[in-house]
Scaffold this motif. Structure first.
Motif, PDB file in Angstrom:
ATOM      1  N   GLU A  72      39.362  26.454  45.032  1.00 27.80           N
ATOM      2  CA  GLU A  72      40.435  25.880  44.216  1.00 27.80           C
ATOM      3  C   GLU A  72      41.535  25.262  45.073  1.00 27.80           C
ATOM      4  O   GLU A  72      42.277  24.410  44.606  1.00 27.80           O
ATOM      5  CB  GLU A  72      41.005  26.940  43.277  1.00 27.80           C
ATOM      6  CG  GLU A  72      40.033  27.322  42.181  1.00 27.80           C
ATOM      7  CD  GLU A  72      40.578  28.358  41.213  1.00 27.80           C
ATOM      8  OE1 GLU A  72      41.764  28.699  41.277  1.00 27.80           O
ATOM      9  OE2 GLU A  72      39.780  28.829  40.375  1.00 27.80           O
ATOM     10  N   TYR A  77      38.678  19.744  45.231  1.00 25.79           N
ATOM     11  CA  TYR A  77      38.538  20.532  44.005  1.00 25.79           C
ATOM     12  C   TYR A  77      39.021  19.780  42.759  1.00 25.79           C
ATOM     13  O   TYR A  77      38.297  19.700  41.762  1.00 25.79           O
ATOM     14  CB  TYR A  77      39.262  21.871  44.126  1.00 25.79           C
ATOM     15  CG  TYR A  77      39.145  22.700  42.869  1.00 25.79           C
ATOM     16  CD1 TYR A  77      37.965  23.372  42.581  1.00 25.79           C
ATOM     17  CD2 TYR A  77      40.192  22.788  41.957  1.00 25.79           C
ATOM     18  CE1 TYR A  77      37.834  24.128  41.426  1.00 25.79           C
ATOM     19  CE2 TYR A  77      40.070  23.531  40.796  1.00 25.79           C
ATOM     20  CZ  TYR A  77      38.891  24.198  40.531  1.00 25.79           C
ATOM     21  OH  TYR A  77      38.761  24.935  39.384  1.00 25.79           O
ATOM     22  N   GLN A  78      40.220  19.240  42.791  1.00 19.04           N
ATOM     23  CA  GLN A  78      40.764  18.569  41.602  1.00 19.04           C
ATOM     24  C   GLN A  78      39.925  17.361  41.198  1.00 19.04           C
ATOM     25  O   GLN A  78      39.677  17.146  40.013  1.00 19.04           O
ATOM     26  CB  GLN A  78      42.230  18.170  41.832  1.00 19.04           C
ATOM     27  CG  GLN A  78      43.175  19.355  41.924  1.00 19.04           C
ATOM     28  CD  GLN A  78      43.145  20.245  40.681  1.00 19.04           C
ATOM     29  OE1 GLN A  78      43.000  19.794  39.551  1.00 19.04           O
ATOM     30  NE2 GLN A  78      43.286  21.550  40.905  1.00 19.04           N
ATOM     31  N   LYS A  81      36.668  18.687  39.672  1.00 18.13           N
ATOM     32  CA  LYS A  81      36.915  19.285  38.353  1.00 18.13           C
ATOM     33  C   LYS A  81      37.170  18.213  37.284  1.00 18.13           C
ATOM     34  O   LYS A  81      36.716  18.343  36.150  1.00 18.13           O
ATOM     35  CB  LYS A  81      38.113  20.226  38.446  1.00 18.13           C
ATOM     36  CG  LYS A  81      38.379  21.011  37.200  1.00 18.13           C
ATOM     37  CD  LYS A  81      39.538  21.964  37.406  1.00 18.13           C
ATOM     38  CE  LYS A  81      39.888  22.648  36.100  1.00 18.13           C
ATOM     39  NZ  LYS A  81      41.088  23.451  36.219  1.00 18.13           N
ATOM     40  N   ALA A  82      37.852  17.136  37.669  1.00 16.16           N
ATOM     41  CA  ALA A  82      38.208  16.086  36.707  1.00 16.16           C
ATOM     42  C   ALA A  82      37.094  15.062  36.481  1.00 16.16           C
ATOM     43  O   ALA A  82      37.101  14.358  35.480  1.00 16.16           O
ATOM     44  CB  ALA A  82      39.465  15.365  37.186  1.00 16.16           C
ATOM     45  N   HIS A  87      29.684  18.749  37.499  1.00 18.61           N
ATOM     46  CA  HIS A  87      29.989  19.885  36.634  1.00 18.61           C
ATOM     47  C   HIS A  87      29.954  21.169  37.469  1.00 18.61           C
ATOM     48  O   HIS A  87      29.165  21.314  38.406  1.00 18.61           O
ATOM     49  CB  HIS A  87      29.084  19.957  35.397  1.00 18.61           C
ATOM     50  CG  HIS A  87      27.677  20.315  35.675  1.00 18.61           C
ATOM     51  ND1 HIS A  87      26.709  19.393  35.972  1.00 18.61           N
ATOM     52  CD2 HIS A  87      27.054  21.520  35.702  1.00 18.61           C
ATOM     53  CE1 HIS A  87      25.560  20.001  36.165  1.00 18.61           C
ATOM     54  NE2 HIS A  87      25.737  21.290  36.014  1.00 18.61           N
ATOM     55  N   LEU A  88      30.858  22.072  37.114  1.00 19.47           N
ATOM     56  CA  LEU A  88      31.009  23.339  37.809  1.00 19.47           C
ATOM     57  C   LEU A  88      29.852  24.254  37.440  1.00 19.47           C
ATOM     58  O   LEU A  88      29.554  24.454  36.260  1.00 19.47           O
ATOM     59  CB  LEU A  88      32.342  23.984  37.418  1.00 19.47           C
ATOM     60  CG  LEU A  88      32.685  25.321  38.056  1.00 19.47           C
ATOM     61  CD1 LEU A  88      32.802  25.197  39.575  1.00 19.47           C
ATOM     62  CD2 LEU A  88      34.001  25.845  37.473  1.00 19.47           C
ATOM     63  N   ALA A  92      31.501  30.710  37.539  1.00 21.27           N
ATOM     64  CA  ALA A  92      32.675  29.910  37.875  1.00 21.27           C
ATOM     65  C   ALA A  92      33.844  30.760  38.361  1.00 21.27           C
ATOM     66  O   ALA A  92      34.848  30.223  38.803  1.00 21.27           O
ATOM     67  CB  ALA A  92      33.100  29.089  36.656  1.00 21.27           C
ATOM     68  N   LYS A  97      33.491  27.521  44.855  1.00 22.13           N
ATOM     69  CA  LYS A  97      33.088  26.802  43.640  1.00 22.13           C
ATOM     70  C   LYS A  97      31.980  25.824  44.003  1.00 22.13           C
ATOM     71  O   LYS A  97      32.099  25.065  44.968  1.00 22.13           O
ATOM     72  CB  LYS A  97      34.263  26.026  43.042  1.00 22.13           C
ATOM     73  CG  LYS A  97      35.517  26.853  42.815  1.00 22.13           C
ATOM     74  CD  LYS A  97      35.304  27.967  41.831  1.00 22.13           C
ATOM     75  CE  LYS A  97      36.615  28.711  41.596  1.00 22.13           C
ATOM     76  NZ  LYS A  97      36.441  29.902  40.823  1.00 22.13           N
ATOM     77  N   PHE A  99      29.812  22.659  42.651  1.00 22.96           N
ATOM     78  CA  PHE A  99      29.731  21.582  41.663  1.00 22.96           C
ATOM     79  C   PHE A  99      28.418  20.837  41.870  1.00 22.96           C
ATOM     80  O   PHE A  99      27.970  20.647  42.995  1.00 22.96           O
ATOM     81  CB  PHE A  99      30.894  20.600  41.839  1.00 22.96           C
ATOM     82  CG  PHE A  99      32.215  21.130  41.381  1.00 22.96           C
ATOM     83  CD1 PHE A  99      32.678  20.861  40.105  1.00 22.96           C
ATOM     84  CD2 PHE A  99      33.000  21.896  42.230  1.00 22.96           C
ATOM     85  CE1 PHE A  99      33.909  21.342  39.684  1.00 22.96           C
ATOM     86  CE2 PHE A  99      34.222  22.392  41.818  1.00 22.96           C
ATOM     87  CZ  PHE A  99      34.678  22.115  40.543  1.00 22.96           C
TER      88      PHE A  99
END
Length: 169
Positions: A72, A77-78, A81-82, A87-88, A92, A97, A99
């Motif tokens: 995170e 990360y951002q 995530k966006a 996709h995660l 989770a 993490k 993706f």
């Protein structure tokens, strides 16, 4: 497929212990042409290690990346995530993490149409790539790997020429 990492993920060399491949691992035999490709698509952190951006789909495709590891607090990360293109993966709630790049392409395929129909990787070892290929006509197959002049290839036990693509000027 390969795994990309950012600064907060495990070191690329550690992934090898778990049977995971990454284009970012420390390689003292980094070839000039591979380094030129990486320099065009990424930024180098040291003489051998480079960072991949989640926003560079061309780089992810060129290196055969399907998964991206971060935390995170990681620089990607951002964006991961966006993005609707990642996709995660579960679970989770872990520190690291993972993706998945939904438009990932394997590090091999047909040169002309980038379609993997009729190709199946049957062995994928550090010094051996074995692909089972069925195609009705002659076609050129690409394999996204560091070039080495000692590469050899066979079709049904018969040696065939290995071409470097794209060739250096």
């Amino acid at each position: 497929y390969r795994v990309a990492v950012d600064l907060t993920a495990p070191f690329p060399q550690m992934l090898r212990h778990y049977g995971l491949a990454t284009p970012q691992g420390f390689d003292p035999f980094l070839t000039t042409s591979y380094k030129r490709l990486a320099e065009a698509l990424t930024s180098f952190r040291s003489n051998w290690e480079f960072d991949l951006s989640a926003n560079r789909w061309d780089a992810l495709g060129a290196f055969g990346v399907r998964y991206f590891l971060t935390t995170e607090q990681g620089p990607n990360y951002q964006a991961l995530k966006a993005s609707p293109d990642f996709h995660l993966l579960e679970p989770a709630n872990t520190y690291y993490k993972a993706f998945e790049f939904t438009d990932a392409k394997p590090p091999y395929g047909w040169v002309r149409d980038r379609n993997q129909t009729g190709i199946q990787a049957s062995r994928w070892q550090p010094e051996l790539r074995e692909l089972h290929v069925t195609t009705p006509s002659a076609a050129a197959l690409y394999l996204a790997e560091q070039w080495h002049p000692g590469w050899r290839a066979w079709i049904d036990g018969v040696p065939v020429q290995v071409q470097r693509y794209p060739a250096d000027p």
